[in-house]
Design a protein around this motif. Structure first.
Motif, mmCIF file in Angstrom:
data_model
loop_
_atom_site.group_PDB
_atom_site.id
_atom_site.type_symbol
_atom_site.label_atom_id
_atom_site.label_comp_id
_atom_site.label_asym_id
_atom_site.label_seq_id
_atom_site.Cartn_x
_atom_site.Cartn_y
_atom_site.Cartn_z
ATOM 1 N N THR A 334 13.738 -7.544 6.863
ATOM 2 C CA THR A 334 14.012 -8.829 7.488
ATOM 3 C C THR A 334 15.237 -8.695 8.373
ATOM 4 O OG1 THR A 334 13.123 -9.994 5.570
ATOM 5 C CG2 THR A 334 14.514 -11.265 7.048
ATOM 6 N N HIS A 337 20.353 -10.968 11.920
ATOM 7 C CA HIS A 337 21.101 -11.866 12.814
ATOM 8 C C HIS A 337 20.263 -12.193 14.042
ATOM 9 C CE1 HIS A 337 24.724 -13.802 14.279
ATOM 10 N NE2 HIS A 337 24.581 -13.195 15.446
ATOM 11 N N GLU A 427 12.090 -23.192 21.007
ATOM 12 C CA GLU A 427 12.828 -23.586 19.820
ATOM 13 C C GLU A 427 13.560 -22.385 19.240
ATOM 14 O OE1 GLU A 427 10.459 -25.492 16.870
ATOM 15 O OE2 GLU A 427 9.440 -26.816 18.301
ATOM 16 N N GLN A 428 14.682 -22.640 18.588
ATOM 17 C CA GLN A 428 15.441 -21.584 17.922
ATOM 18 C C GLN A 428 14.643 -21.059 16.727
ATOM 19 O OE1 GLN A 428 18.954 -20.578 18.347
ATOM 20 N NE2 GLN A 428 18.696 -19.098 16.708
ATOM 21 N N PRO A 429 14.331 -19.778 16.701
ATOM 22 C CA PRO A 429 13.629 -19.236 15.536
ATOM 23 C C PRO A 429 14.608 -18.959 14.402
ATOM 24 C CG PRO A 429 13.977 -17.498 17.137
ATOM 25 C CD PRO A 429 14.529 -18.758 17.752
ATOM 26 N N SER A 430 14.075 -18.755 13.205
ATOM 27 C CA SER A 430 14.897 -18.385 12.057
ATOM 28 C C SER A 430 14.609 -16.944 11.680
ATOM 29 C CB SER A 430 14.607 -19.305 10.876
ATOM 30 O OG SER A 430 13.268 -19.131 10.426
ATOM 31 N N LEU A 431 15.491 -16.344 10.908
ATOM 32 C CA LEU A 431 15.321 -14.954 10.497
ATOM 33 C C LEU A 431 14.010 -14.746 9.749
ATOM 34 C CD1 LEU A 431 18.946 -14.102 9.278
ATOM 35 C CD2 LEU A 431 17.874 -13.461 11.443
ATOM 36 N N SER A 432 13.611 -15.736 8.963
ATOM 37 C CA SER A 432 12.396 -15.598 8.168
ATOM 38 C C SER A 432 11.121 -15.628 9.007
ATOM 39 C CB SER A 432 12.337 -16.705 7.111
ATOM 40 O OG SER A 432 12.327 -17.990 7.731
ATOM 41 N N ASP A 433 11.257 -15.930 10.296
ATOM 42 C CA ASP A 433 10.088 -15.923 11.187
ATOM 43 C C ASP A 433 9.679 -14.515 11.596
ATOM 44 O OD1 ASP A 433 9.962 -18.696 11.198
ATOM 45 O OD2 ASP A 433 11.270 -18.876 12.956
#
Length: 895
Positions: A334, A337, A427-433
């Motif tokens: 994963t 940052h 949209e701002q993605p997240s690390l879990s994406d």
């Protein structure tokens, strides 16, 4: 004092059953497959005395001991690896079952669990399938010129199964790469299959038991074809072999004894109008979800608009069952940052330089491309640094079919990267994406290593990631730029170190076949094999990997077959080089020098200082001399004893001529006194008797005075540096080199953020044309030094595959703890020592059916031990020598 404990809890048993080094393999092509096993016991000093193997064509027959194809009877001896089958002739495409039991000095085991294997299609007449595909480039932008571009092919074949299926086996080769489906389900989790090869000589196919995937009634066999290395990445006569093509044969056996065969032929349907509109290993994969073919790989899909498959020419090479496992996803990571740039792009940091691809779970807009560009490092402004990728575009593109969420990952590409630039998101993605899928050849990790020194540990981790990053069906130089080739010079001794960390036997055995397949008619060996870059330099230093890797397979795994298989080819190469490159017993041709030795200026790739450069004749002559010595060993184990005298005579003449020309007896140095010239001469046995210590003194002086205790060697010298320094008593200097943090050093790389091994000692400052961040060639003999010297895990003299260990660690000042394990073919070997504040302890695990000679210096004050596993103890001038049987032991000092 010596404490004894059990090898492991439980009873005496046979475990880890393998056929041709694989557990329950499918598609074995050898007529006499070889069996291996391990034995374990709660007791110490476990020794096999005899074994009995049984083979049958059904599990039931084996259990009842009826209709056996082979019963070895009670075979006396302690052999437990690579025992050849000696029963009746094996049939093509059949399954076989086997078991083994052994008698030991601690009693007899029960029968092992029943394992199995299946044979490949052993005769060309067993094949009824035809090569098929789409023999046109009909999509916009497709080309076989320059940077090639081609869409994936989708092929399908419906079939009917009215009866109960007893067994169904798929034999398949999709060039360049394929994914196979039965009724919508993947046949396997292999990726980028089949393994790469030099296609004009060899084409590999895979074998899968697909019995559970076939249902009663309508079924569908579907295959997706990518370009791989067959329709190569750049216009070149040795990189583009033709358009992708498929060979597939599904053999079905029904419960009533009847059979059916589904084959690739003109009855199949094909299209290239699917969502993968381009796939190129260098440039990336483009996926247009608007072109998706829902349920194309199921029986319910209507393919009336598809084309009839074209019959394609066979690739040319011999169709061969693949002997090594395919690449697969072996790890997932994963990211750590995400940074948003001012223009709306995002930079993803995986935290580790890795090889594979991204699985993404994002939101997009219909028709708005989401692009992912991959790189190993960043510029100062946090944008991607891509200059070292050369012409590789390394960009994946996904075009959503609708607004909203989507999940995707590519099928036919891979990237070498730590950072990913992502554009096209609102949209701002997240690390879990994001999930990083780490791919390399399916193999066991066999080694673990940790110490009291963080830098030593990080260096091991960097090596671990770098090695597996460059296993791609062949050992490659790099995974990220427009190269990714099987350079031989990177692996001459490196393969030995790699074999401590990974079970790489099948990969290297297959690669040796690539090397022979790429050999010229005259006998020259291409420095890159398979020869997608054909480089016949009439050189010695790079082709030496052919010989050394064969020695590694014999010494590390006990496998003599590669030596036997390639002996004639190796001999032909040596004779060819003697004819074209030898003058007055000196080898004159050299192409690369001591490649990538650290230059005097960090902006340079190669040194311009003649005093730093080792003469090509030094490099070629010392290496050729070592190959003659290897061939004496090889001749002995292959039954070519008549060749030995000739090798010895030529080696003696070369040694004499070499020393007359290059050795200064007054100063005990070679040529211009580079560390590489001296250490190769010393380690490879060319130094005249009595001068060894004086030559070594020059190595030390040169290293300490001229290079301030830093490495001064390139790819060739580094293969012997760490062991050479340690062997002659300067482990302190070896340890300093291993732990240096200033240029040039491995620690310098780490302090600059490296999480793998660089191509150059100055990879952060040199010309981007050659500063890969993920190479392994500069590891040299470092990992061998880690295991053999720091941990003390060695083959005893004359021993093969660690049947007898020599355990004799060294203890450099500043290192107080080493913990290492290596899973050998006999079982796991462990060595963990601690040395601090006047106390010493050493925990050892020796696997069943092996033994060890343990040596420790007098300074450790070890008492003479006693116990069931102690076979012999003697005191020597330098210390204590203990012979131990298998088991778990702790040695401590008197305190």
């Amino acid at each position: 004092m010596l404490c004894l404990a059990g090898c492991q809890s439980g009873q005496l048993q046979v475990v880890s059953l393998k056929v041709e080094m694989q557990e329950n393999p499918q598609g074995v092509s050898t007529p006499s497959p070889r069996f291996s096993w391990q034995i374990t016991s709660p007791g110490v000093d476990l020794r096999q005395q005899s074994y009995r193997i049984q083979v049958a064509s059904s599990e039931e027959d084996l259990k009842k001991e009826k209709n056996l194809l082979w019963d070895s009877g009670i075979a006396s001896g302690d052999e437990s690896i690579l025992i050849p089958y000696e029963g009746g002739k094996l049939s093509s495409g059949k399954a076989y079952y086997w078991r083994v039991k052994v008698a030991t000095n601690q009693g007899e085991t029960a029968w092992s669990a029943i394992n199995h294997w299946s044979t490949a299609l052993l005769d060309s007449t067993d094949w009824r399938a035809k090569w098929i595909g789409q023999d046109t480039m009909s999509n916009p932008g497709e080309t076989n010129k320059g940077n090639t571009r081609l869409a994936a092919r989708y092929l399908r074949k419906p079939f009917h199964a009215e009866k109960k299926v007893e067994r169904a086996v798929l034999y398949i080769s999709g060039l360049g790469a394929y994914e196979a489906y039965l009724n919508g389900k993947r046949v396997s989790d292999d990726v980028l299959a089949p393994t790469v090869s030099w296609y004009p000589e060899k084409v590999y196919y895979n074998v899968y038991d697909v019995t559970p995937l076939i249902g009663k009634g309508d079924n569908l066999l579907g295959v997706k074809l990518g370009n791989g290395r067959y329709f190569g990445m750049r216009e070149s006569p040795t990189m583009i072999f033709g358009l992708p093509r498929l060979l597939a044969q599904l053999n079905i056996e029904y419960a009533d004894g009847s059979t059916d065969t589904i084959v690739s032929d003109e009855s199949w349907r094909v299209t290239s109008k699917g969502p993968i509109v381009a796939n190129n290993e260098f440039d990336g994969e483009e996926y247009d979800a608007r072109l998706e073919l829902p349920d194309w790989n199921t029986a319910k899909y209507d393919d009336t608009e598809w084309l009839q498959a074209d019959i394609m020419e066979a690739p040319g090479g011999k169709l061969t069952a693949q002997p090594n496992p395919n690449i697969t996803v072996q790890d997932e990571i994963t990211p750590v940052h995400i940074t948003r740039l001012s223009d709306g792009r995002f930079i993803l940091d995986m935290g580790q330089n890795m090889v594979g691809w991204l699985n993404i779970n994002l939101k997009g807009k219909q028709g708005q491309p989401v692009t992912m560009r991959f790189a190993e490092t960043l510029n100062a402004d946090s944008t991607l640094y891509t200059a070292n990728l050369r012409s590789a575009k390394v960009t994946d593109v996904y075009i959503p079919a609708k607004d909203g969420a989507f999940r995707w990952e590519p099928s036919f590409v891979f990237h070498g990267f730590r950072f990913v630039e992502i554009a096209g998101l609102d949209e701002q993605p997240s690390l879990s994406d994001f999930t990083g899928k780490v791919i390399y050849d399916r193999m066991q990790t066999t080694g673990r290593f940790e110490t009291s020194n963080e830098l030593i540990d990080q260096l091991f981790k960097n090596a671990y990631w770098g090695i597996r990053s460059n296993y791609r069906g062949m050992p490659t130089d790099c995974p990220q730029r427009d190269e990714r080739q099987g350079w031989l010079g990177d692996r001459v001794t490196g393969c030995f170190g790699e074999a401590f960390v990974f079970d790489n036997a099948l990969l290297y055995a297959k690669w040796l076949q690539d090397i022979e397949d790429s050999q010229s008619p005259e006998g020259d060996i291409s420095d890159v094999s398979p020869r997608y870059w054909t480089i016949y330099d009439k050189d010695v230093t790079w082709p030496a990997a052919y010989f050394y890797a064969a020695k590694m397979l014999w010494r590390q795994y006990g496998d003599m077959e590669p030596v036997k298989r390639h002996y004639a080819s190796m001999k032909r190469f040596l004779e060819h080089i003697q004819q074209v490159s030898m003058q007055d017993y000196i080898l004159t041709k050299d192409t690369y020098g001591d490649w990538c030795m650290p230059p005097e200026s960090q902006e340079l790739i190669h040194s311009q200082d003649p005093s730093r450069k080792t003469a090509g004749a030094i490099l070629s002559t010392t290496m050729y001399y070592s190959l003659l010595n290897l061939m004496q060993e090889f001749a002995g184990i292959t039954g070519n004893q008549a060749d030995i005298a000739g090798y010895k005579e030529l080696a003696a003449k070369i040694k004499d001529a070499y020393n007359q020309r290059f050795f200064n007896t007054d100063s005990a140095l070679y040529d211009n006194n580079t560390v590489t010239a001296n250490i190769l001469s010393l380690r490879l046995g060319l130094v005249p008797e009595g001068y060894e210590e004086k030559v070594f003194e020059n190595i030390v002086r040169k290293t300490e005075v001229d290079f301030d205790g830093h490495v001064s060697t390139g790819v060739l010298g580094i293969q012997h540096l760490m062991r050479g320094l340690t062997e002659y008593g300067r482990v302190d200097l070896a340890y300093k080199i291993a732990t240096n943090e200033t240029y040039p050093s491995w620690g310098y790389m780490i302090n600059k953020g490296a999480t793998t091994i660089w191509e150059l000692w100055n990879g952060d400052t040199a010309d981007p044309a050659m500063n890969s961040g993920n190479h392994v060639m500069l590891l040299g003999d470092l990992l061998i030094w880690y295991y053999e010297d720091l941990a003390g895990i060695k083959n005893a003299p004359g021993s093969i595959a660690y049947k007898q260990l020599l355990m004799e660690p060294v203890f450099p000042d500043g290192l107080s703890h080493v913990k290492a394990s290596y899973h050998s073919v006999y079982g796991e070997i462990k060595s963990e020592w601690r040395k601090e504040d006047g106390s010493f302890s050493w925990d050892i695990v020796i696997p069943g059916n092996t033994s060890a000679v343990v040596k420790l210096p007098k300074s450790l004050n070890i008492a003479q031990p006693e116990g069931a596993g102690v076979r012999n103890v003697k005191e020597t001038e330098s210390g204590i020598e203990i012979e131990l049987g298998s088991g778990t032991y702790r040695l401590v000092n008197r305190g």
